[in-house]
Design an enzyme around this catalytic site. Structure first.
Site, PDB file in Angstrom:
ATOM      1  N   GLY A  55       0.786  -1.224   0.000  1.00 56.27           N
ATOM      2  CA  GLY A  55       0.000   0.000   0.000  1.00 56.27           C
ATOM      3  C   GLY A  55       0.813   1.267   0.000  1.00 56.27           C
ATOM      4  O   GLY A  55       0.286   2.339   0.273  1.00 56.27           O
ATOM      5  N   CYS A  56       2.104   1.169  -0.313  1.00 54.43           N
ATOM      6  CA  CYS A  56       2.950   2.356  -0.374  1.00 54.43           C
ATOM      7  C   CYS A  56       3.151   2.787  -1.823  1.00 54.43           C
ATOM      8  O   CYS A  56       3.222   1.956  -2.726  1.00 54.43           O
ATOM      9  CB  CYS A  56       4.315   2.088   0.258  1.00 54.43           C
TER      10      CYS A  56
END
Length: 289
Positions: A55-56
């Site tokens: 999720g980065c």
């Protein structure tokens, strides 16, 4: 209610106070870049799928291990200097602390840094995901250390709170539980839209029998770890999320609640269960909706 700064690890308190002393957003941003440029690179061998933060915007990896005193040491790296700065804050703020203390950190501490205006929403989300992974790794280290050390039953009977104690406050690492109070019925759910397999069913039945929960969720998330080295006989059921609301936890610290659950599932942990993410609450602790 936000977690008081005094409850955070000492080094993390120092970092927060340093950022609070800097008033201008641009100066905070430059401070963050400074941290990133000074973060020790992570060796290539540790840049694995298991160590990657999901999720980065940028690629981020986090490694964790225990030192001789059973305190957690973190290492991290990223392909972005800005993201490396965020990782460096957590590495410096959390390294060298007991598992229990690391898992006590609430994600809302990020507000105290005053970086919201300097970061995009996706960067802020990535920062919280780093914290989630670090806390998850602290949990995994606890599990592995117990497999090779004292039995979980022995730990469950220990009245002292030591460095190997832990507390997990979230689903998958941090945050508030999604469990809703429903005293009249027992609620169970499974993950990935499928029925629980043999191990999941055993976990569910064991917890129902011993904890008589008001609410119970057992979620098999093994499918999220495709390619993870399995144990022969585990049938791929290696990773689970468990959320329990039970009166049996009344009067017990969060550390002891987790110890109790591990003692109940010791056979599974010794026979193929790799990771167990736990939320354990009393009915009075469930957030009203």
């Amino acid at each position: 209610m936000k977690q008081p700064i005094e409850e955070l690890p000492p080094k993390l308190q120092e970092i927060i106070k340093l950022f609070q002393a800097v008033q201008e957003s641009k100066a905070k941003y430059e401070q963050l870049l400074f941290y990133g440029r000074n973060l020790k690179p992570l060796e290539t061998q540790y840049k694995t799928i298991e160590n990657k933060v999901q999720g980065c915007v940028s690629q981020v990896w986090v490694r964790a291990y225990l030192d001789s005193d059973k305190n957690v040491i973190f290492e991290a790296d990223s392909d972005s200097v800005l993201t490396k700065g965020l990782a460096a804050l957590l590495v410096q703020g959390l390294s060298g602390r007991p598992v229990e203390e690391i898992l006590r950190v609430s994600p809302d501490f990020a507000v105290l840094l005053g970086l919201q205006q300097s970061l995009t929403p996706s960067r802020n989300n990535g920062f919280l995901n780093m914290l989630k992974l670090m806390q998850k790794k602290a949990l995994q280290l606890y599990v592995e250390s117990e497999k090779g050390g004292n039995s979980i039953n022995d730990l469950a009977e220990d009245n002292q709170v030591g460095n190997s104690d832990l507390r997990l406050k979230n689903d998958g690492g941090i945050g508030k539980s999604n469990v809703k109070e429903s005293p009249s019925a027992l609620e169970s759910s499974v993950g990935n839209g499928s029925e629980l397999g043999n191990r999941g069913t055993r976990i569910k039945e064991r917890l129902e029998k011993e904890l008589r929960p008001i609410e119970l969720e057992v979620e098999d998330i093994s499918y999220q770890h495709a390619g993870h080295a399995g144990v022969k006989g585990s049938n791929g059921e290696t990773h689970f999320n468990v959320k329990v609301v039970s009166e049996e936890f009344e009067g017990k610290s969060l550390v002891k609640r987790h110890r109790f659950i591990y003692s109940l599932l010791q056979d599974e942990l010794q026979n193929g269960l790799h990771a167990l993410s736990i939320v354990a609450k009393t009915p009075s602790e469930v957030d009203p909706q």
